[in-house]
Design a protein around this motif. Structure first.
Motif, PDB file in Angstrom:
ATOM      1  N   LEU A 136       0.829  -1.206   0.000  1.00 60.05           N
ATOM      2  CA  LEU A 136       0.000   0.000   0.000  1.00 60.05           C
ATOM      3  C   LEU A 136       0.864   1.257   0.000  1.00 60.05           C
ATOM      4  CD1 LEU A 136      -2.732  -1.214   2.498  1.00 60.05           C
ATOM      5  CD2 LEU A 136      -3.098  -0.628   0.081  1.00 60.05           C
ATOM      6  N   ALA A 137       1.964   1.220   0.721  1.00 62.35           N
ATOM      7  CA  ALA A 137       2.876   2.368   0.766  1.00 62.35           C
ATOM      8  C   ALA A 137       3.566   2.583  -0.575  1.00 62.35           C
ATOM      9  CB  ALA A 137       3.902   2.174   1.877  1.00 62.35           C
ATOM     10  N   GLU A 138       3.777   1.516  -1.320  1.00 60.91           N
ATOM     11  CA  GLU A 138       4.473   1.597  -2.611  1.00 60.91           C
ATOM     12  C   GLU A 138       3.544   1.860  -3.794  1.00 60.91           C
ATOM     13  OE1 GLU A 138       8.153  -1.525  -1.994  1.00 60.91           O
ATOM     14  OE2 GLU A 138       6.233  -2.300  -2.677  1.00 60.91           O
ATOM     15  N   ALA A 139       2.256   1.690  -3.602  1.00 59.37           N
ATOM     16  CA  ALA A 139       1.310   1.700  -4.723  1.00 59.37           C
ATOM     17  C   ALA A 139       1.402   2.940  -5.600  1.00 59.37           C
ATOM     18  CB  ALA A 139      -0.115   1.512  -4.217  1.00 59.37           C
ATOM     19  N   SER A 140       1.581   4.095  -5.019  1.00 60.08           N
ATOM     20  CA  SER A 140       1.569   5.322  -5.826  1.00 60.08           C
ATOM     21  C   SER A 140       2.868   5.553  -6.583  1.00 60.08           C
ATOM     22  CB  SER A 140       1.254   6.537  -4.948  1.00 60.08           C
ATOM     23  OG  SER A 140       2.275   6.722  -3.992  1.00 60.08           O
ATOM     24  N   THR A 141       3.979   5.081  -6.041  1.00 60.03           N
ATOM     25  CA  THR A 141       5.267   5.342  -6.695  1.00 60.03           C
ATOM     26  C   THR A 141       5.880   4.124  -7.362  1.00 60.03           C
ATOM     27  OG1 THR A 141       6.427   4.978  -4.600  1.00 60.03           O
ATOM     28  CG2 THR A 141       5.831   7.270  -5.153  1.00 60.03           C
ATOM     29  N   GLN A 142       5.527   2.941  -6.901  1.00 61.11           N
ATOM     30  CA  GLN A 142       6.083   1.698  -7.443  1.00 61.11           C
ATOM     31  C   GLN A 142       4.967   0.668  -7.625  1.00 61.11           C
ATOM     32  OE1 GLN A 142       8.882   1.795  -4.035  1.00 61.11           O
ATOM     33  NE2 GLN A 142      10.382   1.084  -5.548  1.00 61.11           N
ATOM     34  N   PRO A 143       4.037   0.941  -8.520  1.00 63.14           N
ATOM     35  CA  PRO A 143       2.877   0.054  -8.646  1.00 63.14           C
ATOM     36  C   PRO A 143       3.231  -1.379  -9.014  1.00 63.14           C
ATOM     37  CG  PRO A 143       2.941   1.652 -10.443  1.00 63.14           C
ATOM     38  CD  PRO A 143       3.990   2.059  -9.463  1.00 63.14           C
ATOM     39  N   SER A 144       4.254  -1.570  -9.822  1.00 65.93           N
ATOM     40  CA  SER A 144       4.637  -2.927 -10.193  1.00 65.93           C
ATOM     41  C   SER A 144       5.117  -3.715  -8.974  1.00 65.93           C
ATOM     42  CB  SER A 144       5.727  -2.890 -11.273  1.00 65.93           C
ATOM     43  OG  SER A 144       6.075  -4.200 -11.649  1.00 65.93           O
ATOM     44  N   ASP A 145       5.949  -3.073  -8.140  1.00 66.86           N
ATOM     45  CA  ASP A 145       6.428  -3.731  -6.921  1.00 66.86           C
ATOM     46  C   ASP A 145       5.266  -4.008  -5.966  1.00 66.86           C
ATOM     47  OD1 ASP A 145       8.999  -3.568  -7.913  1.00 66.86           O
ATOM     48  OD2 ASP A 145       9.604  -1.896  -6.637  1.00 66.86           O
ATOM     49  N   ALA A 146       4.367  -3.042  -5.849  1.00 65.55           N
ATOM     50  CA  ALA A 146       3.211  -3.211  -4.963  1.00 65.55           C
ATOM     51  C   ALA A 146       2.358  -4.396  -5.417  1.00 65.55           C
ATOM     52  CB  ALA A 146       2.383  -1.923  -4.941  1.00 65.55           C
ATOM     53  N   ALA A 147       2.098  -4.480  -6.717  1.00 68.16           N
ATOM     54  CA  ALA A 147       1.300  -5.586  -7.254  1.00 68.16           C
ATOM     55  C   ALA A 147       2.013  -6.923  -7.026  1.00 68.16           C
ATOM     56  CB  ALA A 147       1.021  -5.370  -8.732  1.00 68.16           C
TER      57      ALA A 147
END
Length: 161
Positions: free
Chosen positions: A90-101
């Motif tokens: 959730l913390a990464e979703a806005s800047t690193q969507p691929s990593d978050a997914a």
């Protein structure tokens, strides 16, 4: 300690800071969790609550750092690990969507649907919403896995809708 994320979501920063200070004092005074009346939260749980509060307050970098600490302190595949990993996503979703997914997919790969807690399902739902408009690697895969995720099963073995 459990009040920290709720206080942060309500924008009650001062009270959230007080709750955090109290939890830190309890943890320092009794790191094993054996004092009477203490609920036994540990450093990993404290870091998770801090990460969730940071998320609620829009402090994604701090949330990311604390979620990483929490996840690293947990055994992979456990509910605590899933919670911390999804907080990190959730913390990464806005800047690193691929990593978050990818983190969401990792949780789905390591935790069987029947063992996926409602809180993890809620975090996955929030992650899905955050990633909905983000074209990135793994996002479509995560969305498909969530779409076909079996409904939760209650204590009687009945699937809820």
């Amino acid at each position: 300690m459990g009040a920290l994320p709720s206080l942060a979501q309500q924008g009650r920063d001062r009270e959230a800071s007080t709750a955090l200070e109290e939890a830190l004092n309890e943890l320092e005074a009794d790191p094993v969790g054996e004092a009477p009346g203490r609920f036994g939260f540990d450093a990993a749980e404290l870091a998770l609550h801090q990460a969730e509060a940071d998320l609620a307050l829009g402090r994604n970098e701090q949330a990311r750092s604390r979620a990483e600490v929490s996840a690293a302190a947990c055994t992979i595949g456990t509910p605590g690990w899933a919670a911390a990993t999804l907080a990190l996503a959730l913390a990464e979703a806005s800047t690193q969507p691929s990593d978050a997914a990818q983190r969401g997919l990792d949780v789905l790969d390591r935790v069987p649907p029947s063992r996926l807690r409602s809180t993890a399902r809620a975090r996955l739902g929030r992650l899905d919403v955050l990633l909905a408009a983000r074209p990135a690697d793994h996002v479509a895969d995560l969305r498909e896995r969530l779409r076909v995720l079996p409904p939760p099963v209650d204590t009687h073995g009945v699937a809820s809708t």
